[in-house]
Design a protein around this motif. Structure first.
Motif, PDB file in Angstrom:
ATOM      1  N   LEU A   1      53.623   3.281  10.562  1.00 10.48           N
ATOM      2  CA  LEU A   1      53.813   2.825  11.935  1.00 10.48           C
ATOM      3  C   LEU A   1      55.065   3.428  12.568  1.00 10.48           C
ATOM      4  O   LEU A   1      55.145   3.587  13.779  1.00 10.48           O
TER       5      LEU A   1
ATOM      6  N   GLY B   1      41.696   2.332  13.540  1.00 14.81           N
ATOM      7  CA  GLY B   1      42.881   2.417  14.385  1.00 14.81           C
ATOM      8  C   GLY B   1      42.515   2.626  15.844  1.00 14.81           C
ATOM      9  O   GLY B   1      43.107   2.010  16.745  1.00 14.81           O
TER      10      GLY B   1
ATOM     11  N   THR C   1      40.992  -0.582  17.302  1.00 10.49           N
ATOM     12  CA  THR C   1      42.069  -1.557  17.521  1.00 10.49           C
ATOM     13  C   THR C   1      42.879  -1.187  18.757  1.00 10.49           C
ATOM     14  O   THR C   1      43.239  -2.058  19.568  1.00 10.49           O
TER      15      THR C   1
ATOM     16  N   GLU D   1      48.715  -9.492  19.936  1.00  7.93           N
ATOM     17  CA  GLU D   1      48.669  -8.096  19.527  1.00  7.93           C
ATOM     18  C   GLU D   1      49.345  -7.873  18.171  1.00  7.93           C
ATOM     19  O   GLU D   1      48.915  -7.032  17.381  1.00  7.93           O
TER      20      GLU D   1
ATOM     21  N   THR E   1      47.368  -6.311  14.845  1.00  6.58           N
ATOM     22  CA  THR E   1      47.832  -5.258  13.926  1.00  6.58           C
ATOM     23  C   THR E   1      47.859  -5.763  12.485  1.00  6.58           C
ATOM     24  O   THR E   1      47.547  -5.011  11.553  1.00  6.58           O
TER      25      THR E   1
ATOM     26  N   ILE F   1      48.191   3.778  15.412  1.00  2.18           N
ATOM     27  CA  ILE F   1      48.712   2.636  16.171  1.00  2.18           C
ATOM     28  C   ILE F   1      50.187   2.849  16.517  1.00  2.18           C
ATOM     29  O   ILE F   1      50.635   2.528  17.625  1.00  2.18           O
TER      30      ILE F   1
ATOM     31  N   SER G   1      51.129   2.658  20.429  1.00  2.00           N
ATOM     32  CA  SER G   1      52.422   2.239  20.968  1.00  2.00           C
ATOM     33  C   SER G   1      52.647   2.781  22.373  1.00  2.00           C
ATOM     34  O   SER G   1      53.158   2.085  23.253  1.00  2.00           O
TER      35      SER G   1
ATOM     36  N   VAL H   1      56.074  -5.936  18.104  1.00  2.00           N
ATOM     37  CA  VAL H   1      55.316  -5.319  17.012  1.00  2.00           C
ATOM     38  C   VAL H   1      56.252  -4.553  16.083  1.00  2.00           C
ATOM     39  O   VAL H   1      56.167  -4.656  14.851  1.00  2.00           O
TER      40      VAL H   1
ATOM     41  N   TRP I   1      56.929  -5.668  12.100  1.00  2.00           N
ATOM     42  CA  TRP I   1      56.599  -4.832  10.953  1.00  2.00           C
ATOM     43  C   TRP I   1      57.834  -4.360  10.209  1.00  2.00           C
ATOM     44  O   TRP I   1      57.781  -4.128   8.994  1.00  2.00           O
TER      45      TRP I   1
END
Length: 425
Positions: free
Chosen positions: A87, A228, A231, A244, A248, A277, A282, A294, A298
């Motif tokens: 990510l 991906g 999504t 959101e 993810t 993603i 992004s 997000v 993560w």
């Protein structure tokens, strides 16, 4: 112990050991937690030698082996860790040096597997097929270890991104190579191997291995890109950061389990989905607020799971057989692993040198910065029981501990010595 009790104990110990490291050792957090866990394990082993009646080592060994490290990592944590790592690697950085990444992740992993496998067979007398399995499980660099250590190694972002990007891909390819070689070395465990054996020909074995490789690698990449993209299309229609973030998380968990069910490479799926993603999603599918949440979510997941993983690696010393012959072979295998990594880096660089410029620091920095980690230990633990498994596990563990502690603590000095940011553009 229940799953909740095990998870609670790991979180408590990771926090406690992290605090000890922060207050006293002051090492990078991931390495520090590993060092404290390893020291605590060695102290318990020492006390058990002094006071055998207490039976502490056996009790601890039962507790550690009751937690299936291989399943916990390969079927649980790995999807989240790879997704989180991918990510934060931008496609633009990878696009600029895709030839290097592809060669190191394919040709490099193959060369390293051969160097380590043949060398280990020569050292120990291990059958070559099983020795190549060992070569495959220690050849890929572990993105979890790489990202966890390089994040605090004070390297320039460009160099960190290059090493981490290569690590993400050679990890997925290395896992597929491992599965192929296990099918050849232990044919009774693999439908592909059994099928090949029934045809009774070397061509059948190679054909089955090739089909498995394409199915796992290409299938995992396609599944990751498709999931991906789907999504991303959903997230474009939503402006709710909490939802959101949840989407993810569902992609990382659900996609990984779907890949396992479809018998394609789950690690490659997680990397491809995370890259899509983290870059396209992004830029075009998130508001500024969503992007911030997000990213923060993560990063926190990454930090927590890294701490728990390095803690578990430290405690896995109780699952290792430290016989004198094993220790000698393990020490030699550290040199073999470094030689294999050097080959995996140097050959692609030399092949591309006529077509692009490289600084003199590329080979030593990327060789020393290619850390091994928990994935290698998990793969070693997942091997079927055999007379060679204890030796493989001991050698793998010694390589991983050396890599994380020695290489991890000195990679900044190597970078300073040979050049802060080798030009891979």
């Amino acid at each position: 112990m229940t799953v909740l009790q095990i998870a609670s104990a790991l979180i408590v110990l990771a926090g406690a050991f992290g605090a000890i490291n922060y207050l006293f050792l002051k090492l990078p957090s991931a390495i520090g937690i590993l060092v404290v866990a390893l020291l605590a394990s060695l102290v318990l082993l020492g006390l058990d030698l002094l006071f055998p009646a207490l039976n502490m080592a056996d009790e601890m060994r039962r507790t550690v082996t009751s937690v299936d490290f291989s399943d916990a990592l390969l079927e649980g944590m790995l999807g989240l860790l790879l997704f989180a790592g991918a990510l934060h690697v931008k496609l633009s950085d990878l696009r600029a040096q895709w030839r290097v990444v592809v060669l190191m992740a394919t040709l490099g992993v193959g060369l390293s597997t051969a160097v380590v496998g043949f060398g280990f067979s020569w050292l120990t007398g291990m059958p070559i097929a099983i020795a190549l399995v060992f070569g495959a499980l220690v050849s890929p660099t572990d993105p979890v270890a790489v990202l966890g250590v390089l994040r605090e190694a004070n390297l320039r972002k460009s160099l960190e991104t290059k090493i981490a990007g290569e690590s993400l891909f050679n990890d997925g390819v290395g896992y597929v190579v491992f599965l192929v070689l296990v099918g050849i070395a232990f044919p009774s465990l693999s439908s592909h191997g059994a099928e090949a054996g029934s045809h009774g020909g070397e061509t059948s074995v190679l054909a089955g291995a090739l089909v498995l490789f394409v199915q796992e690698a290409v299938g995992g990449a396609v599944l990751g890109i498709v999931l991906g993209w789907l999504t991303f299309r959903v997230m474009r229609r939503i402006d709710d950061y909490a939802l959101e973030v949840l989407i993810t998380l569902g992609l990382a968990f659900g996609g990984y389990e779907l890949a396992v069910a479809l018998h394609v490479s789950a690690p490659i799926m997680a990397v491809c989905a995370g890259l899509l993603i983290g870059d396209v999603g992004s830029k075009y599918g998130m508001s500024d607020e969503t992007r911030k949440y997000v990213d923060a979510f993560w990063k926190m997941i990454d930090e927590i799971l890294n701490a728990v993983l390095f803690l578990m690696i430290g405690f896995e010393v109780f699952a290792v057989a430290f016989e004198f012959d094993f220790i000698v072979a393990g020490a030699a295998s550290i040199a073999l692993a470094l030689l294999g990594r050097l080959t995996a880096v140097a050959v692609p660089v030399l092949l591309l040198q006529p077509f692009r410029a490289f600084s003199g620091g590329v080979i030593p920095i990327m060789t020393w910065g290619g850390l091994k980690g928990g994935i290698s230990v998990a793969l070693a633990l997942s091997l079927p029981d055999s007379e060679w498994k204890p030796l493989i596990l001991t050698a793998t563990y010694m390589i991983v501990i050396f890599s994380i502690i020695v290489q991890g603590l000195t990679v900044t000095k190597v970078a300073n010595r040979f050049g802060r940011a080798p030009d891979l553009m």
